[in-house]
Write an enzyme that holds these catalytic residues in place. Structure first.
Site, mmCIF file in Angstrom:
data_model
loop_
_atom_site.group_PDB
_atom_site.id
_atom_site.type_symbol
_atom_site.label_atom_id
_atom_site.label_comp_id
_atom_site.label_asym_id
_atom_site.label_seq_id
_atom_site.Cartn_x
_atom_site.Cartn_y
_atom_site.Cartn_z
ATOM 1 N N VAL A 12 0.842 -1.211 0.000
ATOM 2 C CA VAL A 12 0.000 0.000 0.000
ATOM 3 C C VAL A 12 0.873 1.256 0.000
ATOM 4 C CG1 VAL A 12 -1.677 1.351 1.325
ATOM 5 C CG2 VAL A 12 -1.946 -1.116 1.146
ATOM 6 N N ASP A 31 10.784 3.515 5.598
ATOM 7 C CA ASP A 31 10.467 2.204 6.171
ATOM 8 C C ASP A 31 11.590 1.837 7.136
ATOM 9 O OD1 ASP A 31 8.460 -0.292 4.964
ATOM 10 O OD2 ASP A 31 10.022 -0.784 6.423
ATOM 11 N N LYS A 36 14.851 -3.712 3.089
ATOM 12 C CA LYS A 36 13.844 -3.351 2.079
ATOM 13 C C LYS A 36 14.202 -2.019 1.430
ATOM 14 C CE LYS A 36 9.331 -3.862 3.060
ATOM 15 N NZ LYS A 36 8.065 -3.473 3.711
ATOM 16 N N PHE A 148 -8.579 1.539 -1.263
ATOM 17 C CA PHE A 148 -9.444 0.516 -1.862
ATOM 18 C C PHE A 148 -8.685 -0.182 -2.998
ATOM 19 C CE2 PHE A 148 -12.330 3.738 -0.098
ATOM 20 C CZ PHE A 148 -13.092 2.945 0.737
ATOM 21 N N GLU A 151 -4.894 -5.910 -4.846
ATOM 22 C CA GLU A 151 -3.595 -6.436 -5.237
ATOM 23 C C GLU A 151 -3.694 -6.932 -6.679
ATOM 24 O OE1 GLU A 151 -1.587 -9.041 -2.470
ATOM 25 O OE2 GLU A 151 -2.665 -8.120 -0.804
ATOM 26 N N ASN A 204 -15.437 -4.194 1.915
ATOM 27 C CA ASN A 204 -14.848 -5.534 1.808
ATOM 28 C C ASN A 204 -15.827 -6.609 2.284
ATOM 29 O OD1 ASN A 204 -12.503 -4.658 0.695
ATOM 30 N ND2 ASN A 204 -11.204 -5.022 2.460
ATOM 31 N N CYS A 256 -6.954 -9.274 3.269
ATOM 32 C CA CYS A 256 -7.965 -8.280 3.686
ATOM 33 C C CYS A 256 -9.321 -8.895 4.023
ATOM 34 C CB CYS A 256 -8.134 -7.251 2.585
ATOM 35 S SG CYS A 256 -6.575 -6.471 2.167
ATOM 36 N N LYS A 259 -9.517 -11.064 7.295
ATOM 37 C CA LYS A 259 -9.191 -10.272 8.485
ATOM 38 C C LYS A 259 -10.296 -9.242 8.758
ATOM 39 C CE LYS A 259 -5.410 -7.002 9.488
ATOM 40 N NZ LYS A 259 -6.028 -5.760 9.202
ATOM 41 N N ARG A 324 -0.887 -14.766 1.755
ATOM 42 C CA ARG A 324 -1.634 -14.611 3.009
ATOM 43 C C ARG A 324 -3.111 -14.955 2.794
ATOM 44 N NH1 ARG A 324 -0.151 -8.612 4.525
ATOM 45 N NH2 ARG A 324 -0.210 -8.479 2.254
HETATM 46 C C1 UGA Z 1 -9.689 -6.386 -1.538
HETATM 47 C C2 UGA Z 1 -10.691 -5.348 -2.074
HETATM 48 O O1 UGA Z 1 -11.242 -5.796 -3.325
HETATM 49 C C3 UGA Z 1 -10.008 -3.987 -2.261
HETATM 50 O O2 UGA Z 1 -10.962 -3.008 -2.686
HETATM 51 C C4 UGA Z 1 -9.416 -3.573 -0.918
HETATM 52 O O3 UGA Z 1 -8.730 -2.310 -1.014
HETATM 53 C C5 UGA Z 1 -8.423 -4.612 -0.469
HETATM 54 O O4 UGA Z 1 -9.107 -5.881 -0.338
HETATM 55 C C6 UGA Z 1 -7.874 -4.192 0.863
HETATM 56 O O5 UGA Z 1 -8.633 -4.187 1.842
HETATM 57 O O6 UGA Z 1 -6.725 -3.735 0.925
HETATM 58 P P1 UGA Z 1 -7.699 -7.846 -2.579
HETATM 59 O O7 UGA Z 1 -7.511 -8.412 -1.204
HETATM 60 O O8 UGA Z 1 -6.509 -7.405 -3.340
HETATM 61 O O9 UGA Z 1 -8.667 -6.560 -2.530
HETATM 62 O O10 UGA Z 1 -8.427 -8.972 -3.407
HETATM 63 P P2 UGA Z 1 -9.759 -9.099 -4.308
HETATM 64 O O11 UGA Z 1 -9.460 -8.883 -5.724
HETATM 65 O O12 UGA Z 1 -10.856 -8.329 -3.710
HETATM 66 O O13 UGA Z 1 -10.060 -10.658 -4.110
HETATM 67 C C7 UGA Z 1 -10.382 -11.188 -2.818
HETATM 68 C C8 UGA Z 1 -10.693 -12.662 -2.915
HETATM 69 O O14 UGA Z 1 -11.896 -12.855 -3.637
HETATM 70 C C9 UGA Z 1 -9.626 -13.462 -3.657
HETATM 71 O O15 UGA Z 1 -9.432 -14.686 -2.965
HETATM 72 C C10 UGA Z 1 -10.223 -13.679 -5.024
HETATM 73 O O16 UGA Z 1 -9.756 -14.827 -5.686
HETATM 74 C C11 UGA Z 1 -11.694 -13.801 -4.673
HETATM 75 N N1 UGA Z 1 -12.592 -13.492 -5.809
HETATM 76 C C12 UGA Z 1 -12.670 -12.234 -6.303
HETATM 77 C C13 UGA Z 1 -13.377 -14.509 -6.337
HETATM 78 O O17 UGA Z 1 -13.334 -15.676 -5.879
HETATM 79 N N2 UGA Z 1 -14.238 -14.218 -7.353
HETATM 80 C C14 UGA Z 1 -14.338 -12.956 -7.865
HETATM 81 O O18 UGA Z 1 -15.168 -12.757 -8.802
HETATM 82 C C15 UGA Z 1 -13.537 -11.945 -7.337
#
Ligand code: UGA
Length: 425
Positions: A12, A31, A36, A148, A151, A204, A256, A259, A324
């Protein structure tokens, strides 16, 4: 253009710092991890994030981005200081804020008079007063600006956000923070700090609930003999629903969703509200891991003990090296615990993750050699485009459990595979 310091150079902090520099600001990323920082100064990134390396390199070359391992020195002269620090989950489920408060105590005495401190770390609802206390500076405004970023798409999400949420009791400071990076036409929600922090958690939690619902639809489709792809496509065309976050899978994970859904449940419980819908969404997600393991076990005739299995993917989703909270590693762990020998391939994983009993292959085909099952766990494009004929030759038996509905099932059937997807009858 502003002078900005970013404390914490993880995924982030680094994305935030590099993208702010890309927008023309002068940024120092700090940092306490000396290694790093040395790596960043040498042009190496601590995270796998598409497009970030190019942005970091050009911002450094333009003299707008620099790195330091001394946060107190890093905030010198900064008008805005972003706190982008980890808030890991403690054993009791609560978030550990010690990195945030320690950094705030360190930088407090060194802040410029009238500086604005921006918290981007996801912090439990309402603790901005702890940051204020730790800073010990009455002349400094504290603003909550939740991130928001997804990754794998963090740069695009930062530069073209759907919305910018800024919470503070100091409206003028909040407006100045929004003006730093909100592109023209993007909705800006100015609010109080608690509402800003809550917005992050509930966004989330809503997406996680939607995915649990989606995985439930997949299970229903399997039971009644429908095809989930058509059902979700028909559903997603409703503009009120949309197509995003409608891909069924092995369950949701990452650093995310697990948690923050747990944290939101704890926050609700602390305030006397049993958020049952969310609790059930979390339980349904654990059942989804079971469902994938059950598919393999059923195909293996009731037990995977002594069975060799190829696993494609270990990260929690594609385009990241983040393990994670990964559903993939959780499923591999369960298969190994049941006595299977698992050989995994993931483009970003070179050695077995700590505590996981798994062999690591150098390419997707090597993982398949002699295995009786191929289990697809992460939706990497490289795996989508794999040569299935070659896979068929290498496996000892032609069985595929595709927990991402990634592979071409018609081609697999033509090749004589027994195929199990998610929600596909
Ligand atoms: C998530 C949120 O989408 C971000 O908006 C937020 O900023 C971030 O957490 C955070 O709190 O920092 P991220 O953890 O990068 O982002 O991952 P996502 O793309 O949201 O995916 C989360 C999980 O859902 C993954 O395991 C992914 O494989 C799964 N997923 C996602 C599905 O199984 N199907 C989908 O259609 C989309």
């Amino acid at each position: 253009m502003a002078r900005i310091a970013v404390v914490g150079s993880g995924y982030v902090g680094l994305t935030t710092g590099a993208c702010l520099a890309r927008l023309g600001h002068s940024v120092t990323c700090a940092d306490v991890d000396v290694d790093k920082v040395a790596r960043l100064r040498g042009g190496g990134l601590p995270v796998h994030e598409p497009d970030l390396d190019g942005i970091v390199a050009s911002a450094c070359a333009a003299g707008r981005l620099r790195f330091t391992d001394d946060p107190a020195a890093g905030v010198d002269g900064a008008e805005f200081v972003y706190l982008c620090l980890p808030t890991p989950r403690r054993a009791d489920g609560s978030d550990d804020l010690s990195s945030v408060t320690t950094a705030a105590r360190t930088i407090g005495p060194h802040l410029e008079p009238g500086a604005v401190v921006v918290t981007k770390s996801t912090v439990p609802v309402g603790p901005s007063h702890r940051v204020v206390e730790a800073l010990g500076r009455a002349d400094v405004a504290v603003v909550s600006n939740p991130e928001f970023l997804c990754e794998g798409a963090a740069v695009a999400d930062f530069l073209r956000p759907d919305r910018v949420v800024v919470g503070s009791t100091d409206r003028s400071a909040a407006r100045r923070v929004a003006a730093l990076h909100a592109p023209d036409g993007v909705p800006v929600v100015l609010t109080d700090p608690v509402s800003a922090e809550t917005t992050k958690y509930v966004s989330n939690a809503f997406l996680a609930t939607r995915l649990s619902f989606c995985n439930g639809i997949a299970a229903l489709c399997e039971a009644v003999g429908d095809d989930v792809d058509d059902v979700l496509c028909g559903m997603g065309h409703d503009r009120r629903i949309g197509h995003d976050f409608l891909r069924p899978g092995p369950g949701w994970g990452g650093s995310c969703f697990p948690k923050e859904t747990d944290a939101l449940l704890a926050i609700a419980a602390d305030h006397g509200f049993d958020f049952r819908l969310l609790r059930h969404a979390v339980e349904a997600n654990r059942e989804q891991f079971d469902r994938v393991v059950d598919k393999v076990t059923a195909l293996a005739g009731g037990s995977v003990a002594g069975v060799r299995i190829a696993a494609w993917g270990l990260t929690f989703k594609a385009d990241t090296d983040d393990l994670r909270g990964s559903p993939a590693t959780e499923i591999v762990r369960r298969l190994a615990d049941a006595g299977a020998t698992v050989c995994a391939y993931d483009p970003t994983v070179r050695r077995p993750p700590r505590g996981l009993d798994v062999e690591i292959a150098d390419d997707p085909y090597a993982a398949c050699e002699g295995a009786r099952f191929l289990v697809v766990l992460t939706e990497w494009d490289e795996l989508r485009d794999a040569d299935l004929g070659k896979v068929a030759e290498l496996l000892a038996a032609r069985n595929v459990v595709d927990a991402r509905n990634l592979l071409d099932r018609d081609e697999l059937r033509r090749l004589g595979f027994t195929y199990r997807g998610i929600g596909r009858s």
